[in-house]
Design an enzyme around this catalytic site. Sequence first.
Site, mmCIF file in Angstrom:
data_model
loop_
_atom_site.group_PDB
_atom_site.id
_atom_site.type_symbol
_atom_site.label_atom_id
_atom_site.label_comp_id
_atom_site.label_asym_id
_atom_site.label_seq_id
_atom_site.Cartn_x
_atom_site.Cartn_y
_atom_site.Cartn_z
ATOM 1 N N GLU A 46 0.828 -1.207 0.000
ATOM 2 C CA GLU A 46 0.000 0.000 0.000
ATOM 3 C C GLU A 46 0.861 1.255 0.000
ATOM 4 O O GLU A 46 1.854 1.326 0.721
ATOM 5 C CB GLU A 46 -0.902 0.042 1.249
ATOM 6 C CG GLU A 46 -2.243 -0.591 1.019
ATOM 7 C CD GLU A 46 -2.427 -1.822 1.860
ATOM 8 O OE1 GLU A 46 -1.415 -2.539 2.048
ATOM 9 O OE2 GLU A 46 -3.552 -2.052 2.310
ATOM 10 N N ASP A 193 -10.674 7.555 -22.745
ATOM 11 C CA ASP A 193 -10.640 6.160 -22.285
ATOM 12 C C ASP A 193 -10.255 5.325 -23.503
ATOM 13 O O ASP A 193 -11.082 5.075 -24.375
ATOM 14 C CB ASP A 193 -12.014 5.760 -21.738
ATOM 15 C CG ASP A 193 -12.076 4.284 -21.340
ATOM 16 O OD1 ASP A 193 -11.122 3.541 -21.640
ATOM 17 O OD2 ASP A 193 -13.092 3.879 -20.743
ATOM 18 N N THR A 219 -7.239 0.115 -19.962
ATOM 19 C CA THR A 219 -6.918 -1.206 -19.442
ATOM 20 C C THR A 219 -5.629 -1.643 -20.129
ATOM 21 O O THR A 219 -5.210 -1.052 -21.123
ATOM 22 C CB THR A 219 -8.057 -2.215 -19.735
ATOM 23 O OG1 THR A 219 -8.425 -2.114 -21.106
ATOM 24 C CG2 THR A 219 -9.262 -1.944 -18.867
ATOM 25 N N LYS A 222 -6.661 -6.328 -23.650
ATOM 26 C CA LYS A 222 -7.197 -5.996 -24.980
ATOM 27 C C LYS A 222 -6.076 -5.883 -26.031
ATOM 28 O O LYS A 222 -5.213 -6.738 -26.084
ATOM 29 C CB LYS A 222 -8.043 -4.719 -24.897
ATOM 30 C CG LYS A 222 -9.191 -4.843 -23.877
ATOM 31 C CD LYS A 222 -10.131 -3.685 -23.894
ATOM 32 C CE LYS A 222 -11.304 -3.879 -22.968
ATOM 33 N NZ LYS A 222 -11.224 -3.233 -21.692
ATOM 34 N N ARG A 228 -4.755 -8.247 -16.980
ATOM 35 C CA ARG A 228 -5.993 -7.547 -16.653
ATOM 36 C C ARG A 228 -5.713 -6.509 -15.576
ATOM 37 O O ARG A 228 -5.617 -6.836 -14.391
ATOM 38 C CB ARG A 228 -7.048 -8.535 -16.130
ATOM 39 C CG ARG A 228 -7.337 -9.661 -17.081
ATOM 40 C CD ARG A 228 -8.075 -9.154 -18.279
ATOM 41 N NE ARG A 228 -9.450 -8.920 -17.948
ATOM 42 C CZ ARG A 228 -10.434 -9.781 -18.225
ATOM 43 N NH1 ARG A 228 -10.179 -10.909 -18.837
ATOM 44 N NH2 ARG A 228 -11.673 -9.512 -17.878
HETATM 45 N N1 DSN Z 1 -15.925 -5.671 -21.061
HETATM 46 C C1 DSN Z 1 -15.054 -4.859 -21.867
HETATM 47 C C2 DSN Z 1 -15.284 -5.098 -23.315
HETATM 48 O O1 DSN Z 1 -15.471 -6.249 -23.666
HETATM 49 O O2 DSN Z 1 -15.264 -4.183 -24.108
HETATM 50 C C3 DSN Z 1 -15.135 -3.447 -21.497
HETATM 51 O O3 DSN Z 1 -14.964 -3.331 -20.143
#
Ligand code: DSN
Length: 391
Positions: A46, A193, A219, A222, A228
Amino acid sequence: MSKVIEILRKEEKRQKTVINLIPSENYVSKNVLRALGSVFTNKYAEGKSGFRYYSGNKFTDELEDYVKELGLKVFGASSKEYGINVQPYSGSIANLAAYLSVLKSGDKILAMSLEHGGHLTHGHKVSMTGQLFSFSHYGVNTKGFIDYKDILKIAKKFRPKLIVAGATAYPREINFKKFREIADEVGALLMADVSHIAGLIVGGVHLSPIPYADIVTSTTHKTLRGPRGAIIISKHQIQKSKFNLTESIDKTVFPGLQGGPQMHTIAAMGVAFEEALQPSFKKYANQVVKNAKKLAEELKRAGFKLISGGTDNHLILVDVTSLGLLGKEAADRLEANGIIVNKNSIPFDTRKPWDPSGIRLGTPAVTTQGMKEEDMVEIAKRIAETLISKS
Ligand code: DSN
């Protein structure tokens, strides 16, 4: 054998044997997995580098400092002007932290609606973000494109304190420069975002929100192909005020919203950032878009109705109602045939998100597996055989 390991092996096999077209998923490298499964999962940390609530953080500090430096580097943000927080557990927390760092409850935010491609945390009523702040939403025009003039009109009327540029189901490139101009006209802050398109930005295929946005959330999985988790990049100073935005974000993430950072995830982020800085990542990002364009072209040729008529990025949104199908039915049929997509709302959908009119497909995972345009032709053929000839 442990039941969990047994399930894990089945999932490993599933991931290897399906065609994964979920645009928000990817296959991380062995080194990212190694970092995720490392001893950093044992450590409490922390606070931030040099200011921890627990002892024994010599290497944790070294790690977090290094990952932050890399995070700014991959996005081309200079540490003189920008700070980064790599601790958010997820994109949802990152977005909430960003809002809470610059706004008070009830303040106005303008973002893309869920129905038109925005995320739940862009102020949907079922999300805490929609309950804590006063949102107005913009969408796409009837052709499926963001209409910047329309956003300016809404912004002038609504006078938001913050504008969010970003989406989870928008197949076209986002013009962050135009968003900056709109934000400046109404005196709003701009947040981007980029969760979906981060890899395309880092790979140089899409316009970067730096230097236009005051805050960038993303994030790290992706298209960025990491673990994640999430990051928040922010200007240190906004609108010439003395307010230090980076410090405010740090305090909102911890202790405001979270406890101990997941250092194993941060280690894996570092590995993903190292990978994203390699020339091969540029090639990868380019191929993701080439594959998506080819898949879109072939699906169109086969008779599918694509939202906006195609794609500029990694994802494709298909209206399946013209085939006499619903999103869930289409996704289920494809899964039965080894192709994984997700059912998705489409702009102006009259159906609910749980039972929408469309499906969303993308190419980040299959591109990681080395697939090229010729494979997209085959995939489109298989999708058409599954959905068109049987409908
Ligand atoms: N669940 C994600 C997506 O599939 O786009 C976004 O948070």
